[in-house]
Design an enzyme around this catalytic site. Sequence first.
Site, short mmCIF file in Angstrom:
data_model
loop_
_atom_site.label_atom_id
_atom_site.label_comp_id
_atom_site.label_asym_id
_atom_site.label_seq_id
_atom_site.Cartn_x
_atom_site.Cartn_y
_atom_site.Cartn_z
N CYS A 56 -6.31 12.54 8.07
CA CYS A 56 -5.91 12.81 6.53
C CYS A 56 -7.42 13.69 6.09
CB CYS A 56 -5.51 11.70 5.85
SG CYS A 56 -6.96 10.62 5.60
N ALA B 244 0.79 -1.32 -0.08
CA ALA B 244 0.20 0.22 0.09
C ALA B 244 0.67 1.07 0.08
CB ALA B 244 -0.63 -0.03 1.15
N VAL B 245 0.87 1.97 -1.18
CA VAL B 245 1.67 3.28 -1.23
C VAL B 245 0.96 4.50 -1.23
CG1 VAL B 245 3.53 2.07 -2.31
CG2 VAL B 245 1.71 2.59 -3.73
N SER B 246 1.22 5.12 -0.20
CA SER B 246 0.35 6.54 -0.29
C SER B 246 1.01 7.76 -0.78
CB SER B 246 0.22 7.08 1.17
OG SER B 246 1.65 7.23 1.81
N SER C 21 5.89 4.62 3.24
CA SER C 21 5.33 3.35 2.28
C SER C 21 6.16 3.27 1.13
CB SER C 21 3.87 3.67 1.70
OG SER C 21 3.84 4.90 0.94
N GLY D 3 3.32 0.96 5.43
CA GLY D 3 4.35 1.46 6.14
C GLY D 3 4.25 1.70 7.71
N CYS E 226 -10.16 3.08 10.24
CA CYS E 226 -9.49 3.14 8.94
C CYS E 226 -8.82 1.94 8.68
CB CYS E 226 -9.07 4.52 8.52
SG CYS E 226 -8.11 4.35 6.87
#
Length: 393
Positions: free
Chosen positions: A222, A13-15, A20, A128, A104
């Site tokens: 966020c 999972a990359v933000s 991440s 991450g 979340c």
Amino acid sequence: MNDTYTKEKIAVAVSGGADSLFTLMQLREQGADLVALHGIFFQPRDKAETADKQAVLEGLAQNCEALGVALTVADLSSAFLELVIRPFVEAYAQGLTPNPCALCNARIKFGLLQDFSLSLGADRIATGHYARLVRQDCALQTTETRQNGGIPGQELSGCATPALLQGRDPIKDQSYFLALTPAGRLAKALFPLGERNKKDVLSSLAARGIAIPQPTESQEVCFVPNDAYRDFLPRVAESLGIPLPGPGPMLLADGRRLGTHKGLWQYTEGQRKGLGLGWTEPLHVLGKEKKGNILRLGPRHEMRVDGCECPNANILLPPRYWPPEVLVKTRYREKPKPAIVRMGLEAQDAAMHIRFLQPDTAVAPGQVAAVYIPTGHGEPLRLVAGGIIGAVL
């Protein structure tokens, strides 16, 4: 990295942030079969946010291409609205103090996003988070070890659920935010940053010349721009058809009225500043009563909380393996406090009754209570349960 992971396909999972991105880079360098997965949790609100979002996606695409990893984008914004934002607003409307990050993780990152990763053929999803999953920890130490400060209990034959420990970096540890995530979901997760320090992550990326698409740290929440709750909540509540409570009485414990509050959703337990009152001594918010729309105030010495109840706890290790005394956090940035937990069963869901060994001062319904046990002297704690506080005692 465990050799078995090189035989699996892992979704990362990359933000667009450093943590991440480092996770993706580290797993790629270790030879894992990867797919990068970017989740869209909410749509941009204006042209500036649209441009920022596009820049992050372009930067991610470039990084993934350089690492030879395919990037997939999943639009989960509709689900995020219903499963995270709506409960967040509803909680404030009920006079609670919610923790949307924990929700979340349980419902989105290790819920729908994890499901999406499995549909792509991934065996696990890596994030991450600064936390540790210790898979070989299912065979717990002996009762004799418990008396010496180790993990309590007996052997758990056939246990497939990894132990969730605090991250090695005490400042960045994020195990608290995983307290609501079910054990079965954690069993298909990876946290490569668990042993890492934040400064090492940043220096490693810099040493490799990897640009971070989203260099600033995430906000506390966020989806709330600039953490401006008082601007965000009325606007979103109206769009969702959720009425927020209006002004009401500010009362002392003895019933004396000191003034009128602006709406219970604008205050939180323990708050001292921003009350708009002058008094013979500093006053704090002692509690919020939806019935009567009352904000209770009092001096600090009246902020005594002896315990709390979590009606539907998430159990990561059966309570029979806990020591008689555990450690509990009810806020992210606090030191775990000694407590005794009594379990009950209500409507087939585990209910935790927590009694602090020393009174606390600012425990609020809606917050998350995370239960930890020691793993050894000087070692990170193990998270064994978590729940949303339904009432304080």
